[in-house]
Design a protein around this motif. Structure first.
Motif, short mmCIF file in Angstrom:
data_model
loop_
_atom_site.label_atom_id
_atom_site.label_comp_id
_atom_site.label_asym_id
_atom_site.label_seq_id
_atom_site.Cartn_x
_atom_site.Cartn_y
_atom_site.Cartn_z
N GLY A 51 -10.03 0.46 2.63
CA GLY A 51 -9.08 1.52 2.29
C GLY A 51 -9.45 2.23 1.01
O GLY A 51 -8.72 3.07 0.51
N GLY A 94 -1.13 -0.43 -3.91
CA GLY A 94 -2.54 -0.29 -3.61
C GLY A 94 -2.78 1.06 -2.97
O GLY A 94 -2.02 1.49 -2.11
N GLY A 95 -3.83 1.73 -3.39
CA GLY A 95 -4.15 3.03 -2.82
C GLY A 95 -5.10 3.78 -3.72
O GLY A 95 -5.39 3.36 -4.85
N THR A 131 0.83 -1.20 0.00
CA THR A 131 0.00 0.00 0.00
C THR A 131 0.87 1.25 0.00
O THR A 131 1.94 1.30 0.62
CB THR A 131 -0.94 0.04 1.22
N SER A 132 0.39 2.26 -0.70
CA SER A 132 1.11 3.53 -0.73
C SER A 132 1.17 4.14 0.66
O SER A 132 2.17 4.78 1.03
CB SER A 132 0.44 4.50 -1.70
N VAL A 167 -8.94 -4.30 1.68
CA VAL A 167 -8.66 -3.37 0.59
C VAL A 167 -9.83 -2.43 0.38
O VAL A 167 -9.67 -1.23 0.18
CB VAL A 167 -8.32 -4.17 -0.69
#
Length: 334
Positions: free
Chosen positions: A104, A68-69, A41-42, A101
């Motif tokens: 987020g 991911g982000g 994730t970022s 996920v």
């Protein structure tokens, strides 16, 4: 080698599987296949001081980082970090359906807001020295794939993306587990092939349910730019990667045998043990090396049971090798 050519066959990003040890192992079987990291994730990189998650060996090239982000500025910062570390590609996850996920607001849920994805990849590309790519689904929940996928691809193309990997299944954000989302929604290969024809300037690769090298070649012969293989490349790595260089890239060098793969892994494992690591951290990725071969069950059992014991060393690997009668016979990848 540039990722433009290596993307003809790639090993999918898989959480808890495609770590740096797995990628090093896979690289011993194929010189050319593009290898992907687990999703990072970022937020972990930018706000979580987790730059160690970017570590990889130069031997892994060509290797791509999957991020991911959904915060465009944060993703741009993470992309810059990836470029600084030397990755060959940065990929944005628009396909993972897990609850974590979704909470987020990234992964497959972004299929609902392609404009957000477009903003993210535009800002990522603006700071990147390597290709920025996207991995997506054909749709989520009640979306109509024939309508949503072209819209997503149009948005990606307008944002400057050149390469998109499409998992040829919808994702159900509620009611199915991540595992079920890899198996239950039906595959729609024809739709992905139509998108390849409808978007000739996009390099579209296909993913999902492809478990034989023969099938990967078939997709390529039908015009797909690339093929991404996930679980089959992990569970039967030699069947997928052992013959890939010859079959996909017409590399006339003699394929690396299973015995040679193990021989190449030994100094890597020794260095890892010397640094305080455990044998299991590496050999857990090697369990499928002899899949379908005589002695495969004994190989898996000895490694599974022995590698987790305190102080386990190369003697466990050697014992597992001794249990495989085909160890020094010619290899035939499927």
């Amino acid at each position: 080698m540039s990722t433009h050519n290596s993307a003809r066959l790639s090993v999918a990003p898989m959480m808890a599987w495609t770590d740096r040890h797995c990628r090093f192992f896979h690289r011993q079987m194929s010189r050319h296949a593009l290898l992907y990291t687990e999703m990072v994730t970022s937020a972990a990189l930018v706000r979580g001081d987790a730059r160690h998650l970017l570590q990889f060996s130069d031997a892994e090239h060509p290797v791509a980082l999957q991020l991911g982000g959904s915060d465009a500025d944060e993703l741009a910062q993470a992309t810059r970090m990836a470029c600084d570390e030397g990755y060959d590609e940065v990929n944005l996850n628009v396909g993972c359906p897990s609850d974590r996920v979704q909470s987020g607001t990234f992964g497959a849920v972004l299929m609902k807001t392609p404009e957000t994805v477009g903003d993210c990849v535009s800002k990522m590309a603006a700071v990147s020295t390597v290709p920025v790519t996207v991995k997506c689904r054909i749709g989520v929940d009640d979306q109509i794939p024939e309508e949503v996928l072209p819209r997503v691809l149009e948005t990606m193309q307008a944002a400057g993306v050149k390469h998109v990997i499409v998992h040829a299944r919808k994702a159900w954000l509620k009611g199915l587990s991540p595992k079920e989302n890899r198996e239950v929604p039906p595959l729609d290969y024809p739709l992905v092939h139509r998108m390849r024809a409808d978007f000739p300037e996009l390099d579209i690769a296909i993913n999902g349910g492809i478990d034989r090298l023969h099938d990967a070649k078939s997709h390529l012969m039908q015009g797909m730019y690339g093929v991404m293989i996930g679980r089959a490349a992990y569970h039967t790595p030699y069947d997928i990667l052992g013959a890939a260089d010859a079959e996909i890239w017409s590399d006339d060098r003699v394929p690396t045998s299973r015995a040679e793969v193990i021989a190449r892994m030994e100094p890597y494992i020794a260095d890892h043990l010397q640094a305080g690591g455990s044998l299991h951290q590496i050999t857990r990725h090697m369990l499928g090396l002899f899949a379908g071969q005589p002695g495969a069950r004994a190989w898996r059992r000895i490694l599974s049971e022995g590698a987790t014991r305190p102080g386990a060393g190369l003697d466990v690997l050697q014992a597992a090798c001794a249990a495989v009668p085909s160890m020094h016979q010619p290899d035939v990848a499927q």
